[in-house]
Design a protein around this motif. Structure first.
Motif, short mmCIF file in Angstrom:
data_model
loop_
_atom_site.label_atom_id
_atom_site.label_comp_id
_atom_site.label_asym_id
_atom_site.label_seq_id
_atom_site.Cartn_x
_atom_site.Cartn_y
_atom_site.Cartn_z
N LEU A 292 3.47 14.39 -11.63
CA LEU A 292 3.93 14.50 -13.02
C LEU A 292 2.85 15.09 -13.92
O LEU A 292 3.16 15.69 -14.95
CB LEU A 292 4.35 13.12 -13.56
N GLU A 293 1.60 14.92 -13.54
CA GLU A 293 0.50 15.45 -14.35
C GLU A 293 0.38 16.97 -14.23
O GLU A 293 -0.19 17.60 -15.09
CB GLU A 293 -0.82 14.78 -13.95
N TYR A 294 0.89 17.54 -13.16
CA TYR A 294 0.77 18.98 -12.96
C TYR A 294 1.90 19.75 -13.55
O TYR A 294 2.88 19.54 -13.90
CB TYR A 294 0.67 19.32 -11.45
N MET B 39 1.13 9.19 -5.99
CA MET B 39 1.50 10.59 -5.73
C MET B 39 2.49 11.08 -6.77
O MET B 39 2.40 12.21 -7.24
CB MET B 39 2.06 10.73 -4.31
N THR B 40 3.44 10.23 -7.16
CA THR B 40 4.42 10.61 -8.17
C THR B 40 3.73 10.84 -9.50
O THR B 40 4.02 11.80 -10.21
CB THR B 40 5.50 9.52 -8.32
N LEU C 213 0.82 -1.21 0.00
CA LEU C 213 0.00 0.00 0.00
C LEU C 213 0.86 1.26 0.00
O LEU C 213 0.55 2.23 -0.71
CB LEU C 213 -0.95 0.00 1.20
N ILE C 214 1.93 1.27 0.76
CA ILE C 214 2.83 2.42 0.80
C ILE C 214 3.43 2.68 -0.59
O ILE C 214 3.49 3.81 -1.07
CB ILE C 214 3.95 2.22 1.85
N ARG C 215 3.86 1.61 -1.24
CA ARG C 215 4.47 1.77 -2.57
C ARG C 215 3.45 2.18 -3.63
O ARG C 215 3.76 2.98 -4.51
CB ARG C 215 5.20 0.49 -2.95
N LEU C 216 2.24 1.64 -3.54
CA LEU C 216 1.20 2.06 -4.48
C LEU C 216 0.82 3.52 -4.28
O LEU C 216 0.61 4.26 -5.24
CB LEU C 216 -0.04 1.16 -4.33
#
Length: 97
Positions: A95-97, A90-91, A82-85
């Motif tokens: 990147l979308e912004y 979030m990454t 869950l932490i990695r997902l």
């Protein structure tokens, strides 16, 4: 007449436990040989599956200490996934912004 090999419920559960053991060993070997990264979701997913299989295997010959270890591995692997997902999400959002 009895068959040459008789399968019982415990044999099936033992097979699950053995499969879990094999996954643990395979996962550790791939980590040692650097075929998988210790921070990857694949590593923790394999640990989670191995622990689940061993836990199922314990139903034929229950051992509380071993069951608690498997539950710990299931919970810690699930949290790690869950932490990695979440970090990936979030990454990706950044990147979308």
């Amino acid at each position: 007449m009895t068959s040459f090999i008789e399968f019982s419920d415990s044999t099936v559960f033992d097979a699950f436990g053995f499969a879990g053991f094999a996954l643990y060993v395979l996962n550790y070997m791939t980590l040692t040989l650097r075929w998988v990264d210790a921070d990857s979701i694949r590593y923790f997913a394999t640990n989670l599956m191995a622990a689940g299989l061993v836990l199922v295997g314990l139903t034929s010959a229950f051992n509380l200490a071993s069951a608690l270890i498997q539950i710990f591995f299931i919970l810690s692997s699930a949290v790690a996934i869950l932490i990695r997902l979440r970090a990936r999400s979030m990454t990706k959002t950044q990147l979308e912004y």
